[in-house]
Design a protein around this motif. Sequence first.
Motif, mmCIF file in Angstrom:
data_model
loop_
_atom_site.group_PDB
_atom_site.id
_atom_site.type_symbol
_atom_site.label_atom_id
_atom_site.label_comp_id
_atom_site.label_asym_id
_atom_site.label_seq_id
_atom_site.Cartn_x
_atom_site.Cartn_y
_atom_site.Cartn_z
ATOM 1 N N MET B 129 0.864 -1.185 0.000
ATOM 2 C CA MET B 129 0.000 0.000 0.000
ATOM 3 C C MET B 129 0.899 1.233 0.000
ATOM 4 O O MET B 129 1.910 1.261 0.692
ATOM 5 C CB MET B 129 -0.861 0.043 1.260
ATOM 6 C CG MET B 129 -2.067 -0.859 1.211
ATOM 7 S SD MET B 129 -3.423 -0.153 0.243
ATOM 8 C CE MET B 129 -4.029 1.051 1.413
ATOM 9 N N PRO B 130 0.531 2.267 -0.774
ATOM 10 C CA PRO B 130 1.305 3.505 -0.725
ATOM 11 C C PRO B 130 0.849 4.368 0.439
ATOM 12 O O PRO B 130 -0.351 4.529 0.662
ATOM 13 C CB PRO B 130 0.943 4.173 -2.063
ATOM 14 C CG PRO B 130 -0.425 3.666 -2.391
ATOM 15 C CD PRO B 130 -0.582 2.324 -1.730
ATOM 16 N N VAL B 131 1.811 4.900 1.186
ATOM 17 C CA VAL B 131 1.493 5.819 2.290
ATOM 18 C C VAL B 131 2.511 6.947 2.303
ATOM 19 O O VAL B 131 3.558 6.869 1.642
ATOM 20 C CB VAL B 131 1.531 5.101 3.674
ATOM 21 C CG1 VAL B 131 0.564 3.926 3.713
ATOM 22 C CG2 VAL B 131 2.937 4.643 4.027
ATOM 23 N N ARG B 132 2.196 8.000 3.047
ATOM 24 C CA ARG B 132 3.187 9.049 3.279
ATOM 25 C C ARG B 132 3.880 8.838 4.634
ATOM 26 O O ARG B 132 4.941 9.390 4.893
ATOM 27 C CB ARG B 132 2.511 10.421 3.238
ATOM 28 C CG ARG B 132 3.495 11.535 2.970
ATOM 29 C CD ARG B 132 2.828 12.891 3.068
ATOM 30 N NE ARG B 132 1.991 13.186 1.926
ATOM 31 C CZ ARG B 132 0.970 14.046 1.939
ATOM 32 N NH1 ARG B 132 0.673 14.686 3.047
ATOM 33 N NH2 ARG B 132 0.263 14.271 0.853
ATOM 34 N N SER B 133 3.231 8.021 5.489
ATOM 35 C CA SER B 133 3.762 7.761 6.830
ATOM 36 C C SER B 133 5.207 7.281 6.768
ATOM 37 O O SER B 133 5.543 6.460 5.924
ATOM 38 C CB SER B 133 2.933 6.687 7.523
ATOM 39 O OG SER B 133 1.650 7.157 7.792
ATOM 40 N N GLY B 134 6.002 7.765 7.683
ATOM 41 C CA GLY B 134 7.374 7.285 7.797
ATOM 42 C C GLY B 134 8.388 8.108 7.026
ATOM 43 O O GLY B 134 9.584 8.039 7.317
ATOM 44 N N LEU B 135 7.933 8.890 6.041
ATOM 45 C CA LEU B 135 8.881 9.719 5.281
ATOM 46 C C LEU B 135 9.658 10.619 6.231
ATOM 47 O O LEU B 135 9.075 11.258 7.103
ATOM 48 C CB LEU B 135 8.131 10.588 4.261
ATOM 49 C CG LEU B 135 7.682 9.921 2.957
ATOM 50 C CD1 LEU B 135 6.893 10.920 2.121
ATOM 51 C CD2 LEU B 135 8.874 9.392 2.162
ATOM 52 N N GLY B 136 10.953 10.676 6.031
ATOM 53 C CA GLY B 136 11.797 11.537 6.864
ATOM 54 C C GLY B 136 12.108 10.962 8.239
ATOM 55 O O GLY B 136 12.946 11.479 8.959
ATOM 56 N N SER B 137 11.436 9.873 8.618
ATOM 57 C CA SER B 137 11.683 9.294 9.943
ATOM 58 C C SER B 137 12.751 8.210 9.848
ATOM 59 O O SER B 137 13.114 7.769 8.758
ATOM 60 C CB SER B 137 10.396 8.693 10.515
ATOM 61 O OG SER B 137 10.167 7.413 9.947
ATOM 62 N N ASP B 138 13.198 7.733 11.011
ATOM 63 C CA ASP B 138 14.205 6.664 11.042
ATOM 64 C C ASP B 138 13.594 5.280 10.817
ATOM 65 O O ASP B 138 14.322 4.291 10.723
ATOM 66 C CB ASP B 138 14.964 6.688 12.381
ATOM 67 C CG ASP B 138 16.061 7.751 12.374
ATOM 68 O OD1 ASP B 138 16.466 8.175 11.277
ATOM 69 O OD2 ASP B 138 16.492 8.155 13.471
ATOM 70 N N LEU B 139 12.265 5.196 10.725
ATOM 71 C CA LEU B 139 11.651 3.885 10.456
ATOM 72 C C LEU B 139 12.151 3.317 9.134
ATOM 73 O O LEU B 139 12.356 2.119 9.000
ATOM 74 C CB LEU B 139 10.123 4.001 10.390
ATOM 75 C CG LEU B 139 9.370 4.190 11.694
ATOM 76 C CD1 LEU B 139 7.870 4.211 11.414
ATOM 77 C CD2 LEU B 139 9.694 3.084 12.682
ATOM 78 N N LEU B 140 12.350 4.198 8.151
ATOM 79 C CA LEU B 140 12.782 3.740 6.831
ATOM 80 C C LEU B 140 14.164 3.086 6.881
ATOM 81 O O LEU B 140 14.514 2.279 6.036
ATOM 82 C CB LEU B 140 12.801 4.910 5.844
ATOM 83 C CG LEU B 140 11.416 5.379 5.381
ATOM 84 C CD1 LEU B 140 11.508 6.670 4.609
ATOM 85 C CD2 LEU B 140 10.751 4.294 4.543
ATOM 86 N N ARG B 141 14.923 3.469 7.892
ATOM 87 C CA ARG B 141 16.276 2.939 8.064
ATOM 88 C C ARG B 141 16.243 1.527 8.674
ATOM 89 O O ARG B 141 17.116 0.704 8.382
ATOM 90 C CB ARG B 141 17.030 3.909 8.987
ATOM 91 C CG ARG B 141 18.508 3.754 9.086
ATOM 92 C CD ARG B 141 19.152 5.026 9.669
ATOM 93 N NE ARG B 141 18.630 5.450 10.963
ATOM 94 C CZ ARG B 141 18.863 4.843 12.131
ATOM 95 N NH1 ARG B 141 19.579 3.752 12.172
ATOM 96 N NH2 ARG B 141 18.350 5.317 13.249
ATOM 97 N N ILE B 142 15.263 1.257 9.526
ATOM 98 C CA ILE B 142 15.303 0.002 10.302
ATOM 99 C C ILE B 142 14.214 -1.004 9.927
ATOM 100 O O ILE B 142 14.234 -2.125 10.400
ATOM 101 C CB ILE B 142 15.238 0.286 11.824
ATOM 102 C CG1 ILE B 142 14.023 1.165 12.190
ATOM 103 C CG2 ILE B 142 16.514 0.981 12.297
ATOM 104 C CD1 ILE B 142 12.864 0.475 12.735
ATOM 105 N N ASN B 143 13.253 -0.605 9.124
ATOM 106 C CA ASN B 143 12.149 -1.509 8.802
ATOM 107 C C ASN B 143 12.246 -1.961 7.336
ATOM 108 O O ASN B 143 12.001 -1.193 6.419
ATOM 109 C CB ASN B 143 10.821 -0.790 9.055
ATOM 110 C CG ASN B 143 9.614 -1.674 8.795
ATOM 111 O OD1 ASN B 143 9.670 -2.581 7.955
ATOM 112 N ND2 ASN B 143 8.528 -1.415 9.493
#
Lengths: 280, 277
Positions: B129-143
């Motif tokens: 699913m496309p979301v905007r959530s997580g952009l700019g956060s560190d979640l993208l680094r670890i998930n």
Amino acid sequence: MQTTNQQEEYAPEELLISRMAKEMKGEMVGGAATYCSMVAVKLAQSLYNPDLIDMSGGLHHFDSRTPMAFLAAESLGRGSAKARVTWEELFGMVFRQKFIVWVGPAQIDQYGNANISVIGDWNNPKAALIGARGLPDDSVHLKAMNYHVVDHSKRSFPARVDFVCAVGFGEAREKAGVRDGCPGVVVSNLGVFDFDEASGKMRLQSLHPGVSIEEVKEKTGFELLIPSKIPETEPPTKEEVDLIRKQIDPLGLRFLDRMPRANMKDYLCQLIQRESELFK
Amino acid sequence: MREKEGEKDKVMDKLMSLKSLRAEIRSGDTIVLGGGGLVRKPMALVEELVRSDITDLTVVTVLGGPDVDLLLGAGRVKKLIYAYVGFDFAGLAPNFRRAREEKRVEFVEGSEYILIAALEAGAKEIPFMPVRSGLGSDLLRINPTLKEFISPFGGEKLVAVKAIRPDVALLHVNYADAPGYGQILGDRFLDPLCARAAKKTILSAEKVVETKKIEEQPADTAILKLWTHGVIEAPGGAGFTSCYPNYAADLSRIQDYLEQASSKEKFTGYLEKNVLR
């Protein structure tokens, strides 16, 4: 309105709540993730913004004048709620910017990045907290992110957060092309802060009565932008304090947000005792 | 689950015993747990899992509480996918905290909406699913289940959230009937979505009722029988978490749990005394 000037006449939580209530404008949902912010939503709806919507436990827009309950919280909105809403609808409100949110972060840094997930390296945590929860959603969708911190210190205001749950100003935001959800206001037990749009850095807006600028500098882990003239935060009025204590939060849930762990157990037991007397 | 001779006019009866839950879940399965924090957690079902030898589970929860903490403490979790694990006003989740710090389990942290999007993709049978959530956060680094991509329309950066298709959803409801309609009187959290996303849903209910009772308040029905595979009657099935309007959270039991979970050794004793029995 009569104001109280002596410090003993209000608790630090009550000053925070009063200041937070004044930020909640418009026909919006007062999103409350902490006890102080729940009280602030109710105070704002009672005194300043009758259009503000109180919502919790799947119940939408109930009467804020009902006293806050602790274990019986889910039953309180019954009778005055206008709708039951699902979590899908709740996020629909987030995406259309219908939420005013107050988060109590473990860490917030000079660019307004906020962390509630972990202390230390995420992969090798010194202390695991609760997880990112809704911060990565709110901070890219809402109009603004507001924060309140009940223990202003170098630990809660570091130069850089250990883990970015809510994205603040700066490179990460620009690179990702995120426009919404910028840091708005930070209310701590020492003062009120906002952010300078140009540099994205945290700026002192006002000092609470009795707090010196030296104390704020001493307890902040980075260099704050300090304006040449610093006003004093308006203390809560007697009307606000009375309303908080007698009508909105007679149980004292607002003190839970910064309760030391050692005192928590006894305080919770007292709360339940008082609740059973108040609601039965 | 019966269609015997002479019972052609009878609707399906999905009632099952708590013990028979063991036959519905296999080691290595992905399970999703309903409720949120200290509210309406499927504790009776989770405790039954702990009494079985089912292990190596991938556990998915948007807002985890004592359900997740118990499974972690009992060593049944291989991977945990979550947005939050905690005991709300009562504090941090001790076994979660210990497992995070000891790195014994694979942890995949998302946000509330990232978890919702993953389950929504699962429910829709699409890969992401496309979301905007997580952009700019560190979640993208670890998930590893999140990937940044450029929207084919408008060129905006977005995040693709990989679908989650749980094998089993475990949910606790107020009322259920034998065909599998489930009614929730308080906050539904993401329970209806969990039921749509999972391959099969098992409900525990405070009370199993006649379908007539369901018909009296159809607006309270949160789970359609289409998703329900089994119904287990379990009064008090939310354990020490709350189940409005049946009971509030039980603070003294919560505090006892937190105290007993403060060390691994003590928690073994807690499991023996309170769960394994």
